[in-house]
Scaffold this motif. Structure first.
Motif, mmCIF file in Angstrom:
data_model
loop_
_atom_site.group_PDB
_atom_site.id
_atom_site.type_symbol
_atom_site.label_atom_id
_atom_site.label_comp_id
_atom_site.label_asym_id
_atom_site.label_seq_id
_atom_site.Cartn_x
_atom_site.Cartn_y
_atom_site.Cartn_z
ATOM 1 N N GLY B 13 0.770 -1.232 0.000
ATOM 2 C CA GLY B 13 0.000 0.000 0.000
ATOM 3 C C GLY B 13 0.795 1.273 0.000
ATOM 4 O O GLY B 13 0.318 2.290 0.443
ATOM 5 N N ALA B 14 2.009 1.237 -0.469
ATOM 6 C CA ALA B 14 2.714 2.515 -0.525
ATOM 7 C C ALA B 14 2.181 3.318 -1.696
ATOM 8 O O ALA B 14 1.848 2.781 -2.737
ATOM 9 N N PRO B 77 -2.220 -3.798 8.110
ATOM 10 C CA PRO B 77 -2.893 -2.982 7.081
ATOM 11 C C PRO B 77 -3.358 -3.784 5.865
ATOM 12 O O PRO B 77 -4.315 -3.400 5.206
ATOM 13 N N GLU B 78 -2.686 -4.885 5.561
ATOM 14 C CA GLU B 78 -3.064 -5.620 4.347
ATOM 15 C C GLU B 78 -4.272 -6.532 4.554
ATOM 16 O O GLU B 78 -5.215 -6.495 3.792
ATOM 17 N N TYR B 492 1.591 6.964 3.200
ATOM 18 C CA TYR B 492 0.254 6.764 3.761
ATOM 19 C C TYR B 492 -0.401 5.556 3.104
ATOM 20 O O TYR B 492 -0.238 5.337 1.905
ATOM 21 N N GLN B 493 -1.134 4.806 3.885
ATOM 22 C CA GLN B 493 -1.768 3.610 3.359
ATOM 23 C C GLN B 493 -3.261 3.601 3.687
ATOM 24 O O GLN B 493 -3.651 3.662 4.854
ATOM 25 N N ARG B 495 -6.766 1.924 4.329
ATOM 26 C CA ARG B 495 -7.018 0.639 4.985
ATOM 27 C C ARG B 495 -8.498 0.287 4.958
ATOM 28 O O ARG B 495 -9.357 1.150 5.044
#
Lengths: 309, 508
Positions: B13-14, B77-78, B492-493, B495
């Motif tokens: 998620g970058a 986060p994933e 920032y990711q 989510r």
């Protein structure tokens, strides 16, 4: 005067009872709203007890009323802060916007209404009528969003909203005040314009103005001395009413422009059924109306000696 | 047109560092409120109600608290599985009744005090003893004890495989320093272990400053300023002209047009929320399963999703979104007016009937969705009366059973227990529709204590099948999380659980 203040106190006490009753009659449970969607019955009971909502209603009223007499309006359910501090925090923004809007409104209404009255059925009069009709009927949130899209979006001249205290940065304060003051000012100004026009027309047509003109007094003197003074009376009243309304917050405009005024606070309190804040805010609005009424009366006697009691 | 996903669960998620030029002109904000050049300004849609993580239930509060407090474990986060935070690792005893958490060393609170096991015991017992709103998460917990300063032991009355999810799902389970409630005014002050400290808050903004001694390393930005902008058009304008660098308050109808906009980096990802409709079993004919199935067959979820979310959602006939390990691929209802009419006839119901559908303007998408559903149910002889009320009234009526049908969503679900248990078990705390199926009860209770993940998923799948077939809930869709930021902002990711974490953000 002393009698008037005494009367106001009685009115306020009556208002307190009604406000408390109405607020508690509104359907919706503040405890359930505060807990969110997932909670146990034990949590529900515990919070109800902590908020004092498990007490009989009449007891709740006297507790609240007794404290209110000492200036303690209780604690917000939502934020845990005192109601007085929450109101105090939002007063500067509300006062700023209310007085700026009244200023804009009068700058629009007095010239426009006067010219319309002096030249009835002229082009100017018709334009003024259309403009004030527009100001009254266009939804303020639409007007606000259009201004944001033009001045903050396309042109990039002004920030999209927010509030900065005057003491912190006068330039930023003014930049952020322009658009909301314009929107509320146009709405109020449209209302006031009509009053100015009709009271001017009435004053122009009145007997003593015709007498003065017949006596051969210069028009200017007739106008300022006789017409304006008579026309001022209804203007003071309607401006007072508009100011009282603005001081109780302008919810929609505050939301569109992220303006942290009392309107937003009252709306949040309604949505959360935050009884203490709601009661405090409504009481404050009642006080504002009473005080403005008093001031309007005093101005009346100053302008028109015949009203002296 | 489906949204091109910038990233999804499972993708790294970058944010792509595209060298974006152009974009909106920056407005001179006149120094009002901006905390300096290296401060991220984020536009959020509402003011936090307060900052006591154990008391508040408001999302705007958690947007701030996410960056200030820590929990023992946090959702990755994933895939939202629990990973270490204040606890470095944990194990569960053979019988599933004792959980041991080993705590991270060298962690300090924002007031300088050292973090240890006593703080965990204090925080959890505060929630339990004061019956605060997350106390239900400790329903099976018998005791929370400090074995030594670096070890906490939690004893449960029955195996609780989702204990990590219960204590780590969100910042409502934050760890406070021992005695914090007496020492600080937690409604306006915060004393966490997180990457930022709470500096100030008022009716316009909340300001955070980087915490230099953060155990995960000091953030690269100096601070975060949360600005409350309720009107989505204003929030988007503020992002486009450079007043703010991040927002989650985007007018839904503009999502598609923003995808080609160089001035804005738009991201969407499927969320763990779900929206649904439910009917009152105690009110005829909605207690009749064939009537409910007829309605489930008449509803075209694709059309509902398009109207309510402008396509920024995934239609789903079960609760759990497809990116989750627990997703169950089951969609028995094919939208068909004829079939729905046939089911209504089989049910022997005299049409036309009227159905009140209660929605709330607190969530405008339910109002739109209800209008679409109304038009879809008309051909099968159901006259839908859409009742839009404010949320407080809505909750009252739901609790009193004063409805034919209602619509709402369940937000922030992490574990399948959150998705299914209290909503469908007989007399469950959230079972307002009055559903009762002994087989579903058996499956849900078994799943709640099942420690083997594959077996647990199988139990939830079986339960979900019955719940969907019986139309306990009529599932509609999982909405997307939609957020946007300034081009060139990195670290920032986005989510699925809508936690917004600015710890690693770097400004353009």
């Amino acid at each position: 005067m002393v009698r008037r203040i005494g009367q106001s106190a009685v009115v306020l006490a009556g208002v307190s009872v009604i406000v408390f009753g109405l607020v508690h009659l509104v359907p919706g449970d503040p405890v359930r709203l505060a807990l969110g969607t997932r909670f146990s019955q034990e949590s529900y009971d515990a919070l109800r007890e902590r908020s004092g909502l498990d007490q009989p209603l009449i007891e709740q009223f006297f507790t609240w009323f007794g404290r209110a007499l000492t200036g303690d309006l209780g604690v917000s359910f939502r934020s845990g802060e005192t109601v007085t501090s929450q109101i105090a925090e939002r007063l500067p923004a509300t006062l700023t916007l209310a007085f700026a809007s009244i200023l804009v409104a009068l700058l629009i209404a007095v010239p426009l209404g006067t010219i319309s009255a002096l030249r009835p059925r002229s082009i100017i009069d018709r334009v003024a009528t259309v403009v004030s009709q527009f100001g009254i009927s266009v939804p303020d949130f639409w007007m606000g969003i259009v201004l944001i899209l033009i001045f903050a979006g396309t042109l990039g001249w002004l920030p999209s909203g927010g509030y900065v205290p005057l003491t912190e940065d006068p330039g930023a304060w003014l930049q952020r005040l322009l658009m909301p003051a314009l929107v509320t000012g146009v709405v109020s100004g449209s209302v006031i314009t009509r009053f100015v026009r009709s009271s001017m027309l009435e004053a122009l047509g009145s007997d003593h103005v015709r007498t003065a003109q017949a006596k051969g007094l210069p028009t200017r003197q007739v106008f300022t001395w006789h017409v304006l003074r008579n026309a001022l009376l209804p203007l003071v009243t309607v401006t007072g009413v508009q100011l009282a309304y603005l001081l109780s917050g302008v919810v929609v405009v505050e939301i569109v422009f992220s303006w942290p005024g009392l309107g937003q606070l009252a709306l949040q309190a309604v949505q959360a059924r935050d009884y203490p804040v709601l009661q405090g805010a409504i009481l404050l609005f009642a006080v504002v109306f009473l005080v403005i009424n008093l001031v309007v009366d005093l101005l009346y006697t100053a302008i028109d000696p015949r009203i002296r009691r | 047109m489906r949204t091109t996903r910038l990233l999804s669960l499972g993708a790294v998620g970058a944010v792509a560092l595209t060298a974006c030029s152009g974009g909106g002109e920056s407005v001179d904000t006149g120094g009002g409120g901006g905390g300096g050049d290296n401060v991220l300004v984020a536009a959020v849609s509402a003011q936090p109600d307060q900052f006591d993580p154990h008391v508040t239930s408001a999302y705007p509060s958690f947007q701030v608290l996410e960056n200030v407090y820590d929990t023992l474990v946090v959702p990755n986060p994933e895939d939202l599985t629990m990973e270490p935070s204040l606890a470095t690792d944990w194990e569960v005893s053979e019988d599933g009744l004792t959980w041991t958490f080993n705590l991270r060393e060298g962690v300090t609170f924002h007031d300088g005090s050292e973090f240890d096991a006593a703080d965990v015991v204090y925080s959890y017992n505060r929630i339990i003893d004061e019956e605060l709103n997350n106390a239900y998460r400790f329903a099976t917990v018998e005791s929370v004890e400090a074995v030594d300063p670096q070890t906490v032991e939690i004893t449960v009355s029955q195996p609780t495989p989702n204990l990590p999810a219960l204590i780590g799902a969100f910042k409502g389970m934050s760890i406070l320093p021992e005695g914090a409630a007496e020492e600080f005014d937690l409604t306006t002050e915060a004393v966490g272990t997180g990457p930022f400290t709470l500096e100030s808050t008022d009716a316009s903004t909340t300001e955070l400053a980087a915490y230099e001694d953060y155990w995960g390393g000091a953030p690269s930005i100096d601070g975060v300023e949360f600005r409350y902008i309720t009107e989505p058009a204003a929030a988007l304008t503020a992002l486009q002209n450079g007043e703010v660098q991040w927002t989650d308050n985007i007018p839904p109808q503009q999502i598609e047009s923003l995808e080609g906009d160089d001035a804005v980096e738009l991201a969407t990802t499927p969320s763990v929320d779900y929206w649904y409709m439910s009917m009152n079993y105690a009110r005829e004919p909605f207690g009749n399963p064939q009537v409910r199935q007829a309605i489930a067959t008449a509803v075209d979820r694709g059309a509902v999703t398009e109207a309510a979310r402008f396509g920024a959602a995934q239609p789903n006939q079960t609760a759990i979104p497809e990116d989750s390990f627990y997703h169950y691929d089951y969609a028995p209802f094919e939208p068909s007016v004829e079939e729905a009419q046939a089911l209504m006839q089989e049910a022997g119901v005299q049409t036309p009937i009227t159905m009140g559908l209660m929605v709330t303007d607190e969530f405008p998408e339910t109002v739109t969705a209800a209008q679409v559903i109304a038009s879809q149910l008309e051909p099968i002889g159901i006259d839908v009366d859409v009742q839009t009320v404010d949320f407080a009234t809505w909750l009252d009526r739901q609790a009193q059973g004063d409805f034919d049908a209602f619509m709402l969503g369940w937000l922030g679900n992490i574990d399948p227990f959150d998705f299914y248990h209290a909503q469908h078990i007989t007399d469950g705390g959230s079972n307002y529709q009055g559903y009762s199926n002994p087989e579903v009860d058996r499956l849900l209770n078994a799943a709640a204590t099942e420690t083997d993940q594959a077996t647990r998923k199988d139990l939830y799948d079986q339960a979900a099948k019955l719940i969907v077939d019986d139309v306990s809930y009529l599932y509609l869709y999982n909405p997307d999380v939609v957020q946007a930021w300034a081009p060139g902002l990195s670290g920032y990711q986005i989510r699925a659980d809508k936690a917004i974490n600015f710890e690693n953000v770097e400004l353009p």
